[in-house]
Scaffold this motif. Sequence first.
Motif, PDB file in Angstrom:
ATOM      1  N   ALA A  18       0.834  -1.208   0.000  1.00 17.03           N
ATOM      2  CA  ALA A  18       0.000   0.000   0.000  1.00 17.03           C
ATOM      3  C   ALA A  18       0.868   1.257   0.000  1.00 17.03           C
ATOM      4  O   ALA A  18       0.553   2.238  -0.676  1.00 17.03           O
ATOM      5  N   ALA A  19       1.975   1.223   0.722  1.00 19.70           N
ATOM      6  CA  ALA A  19       2.888   2.370   0.739  1.00 19.70           C
ATOM      7  C   ALA A  19       3.551   2.539  -0.635  1.00 19.70           C
ATOM      8  O   ALA A  19       3.658   3.663  -1.145  1.00 19.70           O
ATOM      9  N   ARG A  20       3.985   1.440  -1.235  1.00 18.94           N
ATOM     10  CA  ARG A  20       4.598   1.512  -2.572  1.00 18.94           C
ATOM     11  C   ARG A  20       3.606   2.068  -3.603  1.00 18.94           C
ATOM     12  O   ARG A  20       3.987   2.765  -4.532  1.00 18.94           O
ATOM     13  N   ASP A  21       2.327   1.722  -3.427  1.00 18.36           N
ATOM     14  CA  ASP A  21       1.283   2.174  -4.350  1.00 18.36           C
ATOM     15  C   ASP A  21       0.758   3.570  -4.023  1.00 18.36           C
ATOM     16  O   ASP A  21      -0.170   4.056  -4.669  1.00 18.36           O
ATOM     17  N   GLY A  22       1.316   4.194  -2.983  1.00 18.84           N
ATOM     18  CA  GLY A  22       0.898   5.544  -2.606  1.00 18.84           C
ATOM     19  C   GLY A  22      -0.403   5.608  -1.828  1.00 18.84           C
ATOM     20  O   GLY A  22      -0.989   6.680  -1.679  1.00 18.84           O
ATOM     21  N   GLU A  23      -0.865   4.478  -1.315  1.00 23.56           N
ATOM     22  CA  GLU A  23      -2.126   4.431  -0.590  1.00 23.56           C
ATOM     23  C   GLU A  23      -1.957   4.589   0.919  1.00 23.56           C
ATOM     24  O   GLU A  23      -2.935   4.764   1.644  1.00 23.56           O
ATOM     25  N   LEU A  24      -0.734   4.503   1.381  1.00 26.48           N
ATOM     26  CA  LEU A  24      -0.433   4.594   2.813  1.00 26.48           C
ATOM     27  C   LEU A  24       0.924   5.274   2.948  1.00 26.48           C
ATOM     28  O   LEU A  24       1.845   4.936   2.195  1.00 26.48           O
ATOM     29  N   PRO A  25       1.061   6.228   3.873  1.00 26.74           N
ATOM     30  CA  PRO A  25       2.362   6.901   4.019  1.00 26.74           C
ATOM     31  C   PRO A  25       3.426   5.939   4.550  1.00 26.74           C
ATOM     32  O   PRO A  25       3.183   5.172   5.479  1.00 26.74           O
ATOM     33  N   TRP A  26       4.625   5.997   3.945  1.00 23.96           N
ATOM     34  CA  TRP A  26       5.733   5.169   4.414  1.00 23.96           C
ATOM     35  C   TRP A  26       6.039   5.470   5.870  1.00 23.96           C
ATOM     36  O   TRP A  26       6.449   4.587   6.618  1.00 23.96           O
ATOM     37  N   SER A  27       5.858   6.701   6.291  1.00 27.48           N
ATOM     38  CA  SER A  27       6.144   7.055   7.681  1.00 27.48           C
ATOM     39  C   SER A  27       5.274   6.245   8.641  1.00 27.48           C
ATOM     40  O   SER A  27       5.716   5.875   9.727  1.00 27.48           O
ATOM     41  N   THR A  28       4.067   5.931   8.242  1.00 24.22           N
ATOM     42  CA  THR A  28       3.175   5.106   9.064  1.00 24.22           C
ATOM     43  C   THR A  28       3.640   3.650   9.057  1.00 24.22           C
ATOM     44  O   THR A  28       3.668   2.989  10.096  1.00 24.22           O
ATOM     45  N   VAL A  29       4.019   3.157   7.902  1.00 22.56           N
ATOM     46  CA  VAL A  29       4.456   1.773   7.770  1.00 22.56           C
ATOM     47  C   VAL A  29       5.759   1.553   8.549  1.00 22.56           C
ATOM     48  O   VAL A  29       5.976   0.486   9.133  1.00 22.56           O
ATOM     49  N   ALA A  30       6.604   2.575   8.597  1.00 18.95           N
ATOM     50  CA  ALA A  30       7.886   2.461   9.308  1.00 18.95           C
ATOM     51  C   ALA A  30       7.691   2.088  10.775  1.00 18.95           C
ATOM     52  O   ALA A  30       8.474   1.307  11.329  1.00 18.95           O
ATOM     53  N   LEU A  31       6.658   2.621  11.401  1.00 20.49           N
ATOM     54  CA  LEU A  31       6.386   2.289  12.798  1.00 20.49           C
ATOM     55  C   LEU A  31       6.146   0.789  12.959  1.00 20.49           C
ATOM     56  O   LEU A  31       6.650   0.157  13.897  1.00 20.49           O
ATOM     57  N   SER A  32       5.394   0.234  12.026  1.00 19.40           N
ATOM     58  CA  SER A  32       5.106  -1.201  12.084  1.00 19.40           C
ATOM     59  C   SER A  32       6.320  -2.042  11.706  1.00 19.40           C
ATOM     60  O   SER A  32       6.537  -3.113  12.278  1.00 19.40           O
ATOM     61  N   ILE A  33       7.104  -1.566  10.753  1.00 20.45           N
ATOM     62  CA  ILE A  33       8.323  -2.286  10.388  1.00 20.45           C
ATOM     63  C   ILE A  33       9.246  -2.379  11.601  1.00 20.45           C
ATOM     64  O   ILE A  33       9.752  -3.454  11.926  1.00 20.45           O
ATOM     65  N   ASP A  34       9.449  -1.248  12.273  1.00 23.20           N
ATOM     66  CA  ASP A  34      10.315  -1.249  13.449  1.00 23.20           C
ATOM     67  C   ASP A  34       9.777  -2.151  14.553  1.00 23.20           C
ATOM     68  O   ASP A  34      10.526  -2.910  15.173  1.00 23.20           O
ATOM     69  N   ARG A  35       8.483  -2.101  14.789  1.00 16.99           N
ATOM     70  CA  ARG A  35       7.890  -2.937  15.838  1.00 16.99           C
ATOM     71  C   ARG A  35       8.077  -4.403  15.503  1.00 16.99           C
ATOM     72  O   ARG A  35       8.429  -5.215  16.356  1.00 16.99           O
ATOM     73  N   ASP A  36       7.864  -4.768  14.236  1.00 17.99           N
ATOM     74  CA  ASP A  36       8.019  -6.156  13.812  1.00 17.99           C
ATOM     75  C   ASP A  36       9.469  -6.619  13.999  1.00 17.99           C
ATOM     76  O   ASP A  36       9.716  -7.727  14.485  1.00 17.99           O
ATOM     77  N   LEU A  37      10.415  -5.780  13.618  1.00 20.21           N
ATOM     78  CA  LEU A  37      11.825  -6.147  13.797  1.00 20.21           C
ATOM     79  C   LEU A  37      12.155  -6.373  15.269  1.00 20.21           C
ATOM     80  O   LEU A  37      12.811  -7.358  15.622  1.00 20.21           O
ATOM     81  N   LEU A  38      11.703  -5.482  16.118  1.00 19.49           N
ATOM     82  CA  LEU A  38      11.979  -5.636  17.551  1.00 19.49           C
ATOM     83  C   LEU A  38      11.287  -6.873  18.109  1.00 19.49           C
ATOM     84  O   LEU A  38      11.849  -7.559  18.974  1.00 19.49           O
ATOM     85  N   ASN A  39      10.097  -7.172  17.620  1.00 19.98           N
ATOM     86  CA  ASN A  39       9.410  -8.404  18.044  1.00 19.98           C
ATOM     87  C   ASN A  39      10.240  -9.636  17.716  1.00 19.98           C
ATOM     88  O   ASN A  39      10.175 -10.648  18.414  1.00 19.98           O
ATOM     89  N   ASP A  40      11.033  -9.549  16.636  1.00 23.43           N
ATOM     90  CA  ASP A  40      11.897 -10.660  16.220  1.00 23.43           C
ATOM     91  C   ASP A  40      13.300 -10.552  16.815  1.00 23.43           C
ATOM     92  O   ASP A  40      14.226 -11.227  16.346  1.00 23.43           O
TER      93      ASP A  40
END
Length: 92
Positions: free
Chosen positions: A19-41
């Motif tokens: 969705a971020a690549r397609d311009g439907e969601l801001p990357w800044s929002t996705v970054a929060l989830s990416i970071d959380r997922d990495l820390l979860n791992d």
Amino acid sequence: MQHASPALLKQTLPAMKKAARDGELPWSTVALSIDRDLLNDYKKQLYGSQLFMNEAGKPELSPVEDESRLDERRASIGLEPIAAYLRRFEAP
């Protein structure tokens, strides 16, 4: 989604990135989830969005991959420099 269960976050992250690549969601929002997922791992975060309170009661960054390029990565997705972000968490 950032605060969803680790399993649900991991499951939905590919769709969020698309969705971020397609311009439907801001990357800044996705970054929060990416970071959380990495820390979860038990990995280092990429964008420095996740903090914890240290023993002195001050906010501190959770471990970050390649800190020397952190502001560069943040800027590439529309996030402010890390120093400005951390100031928002300082006590008045």
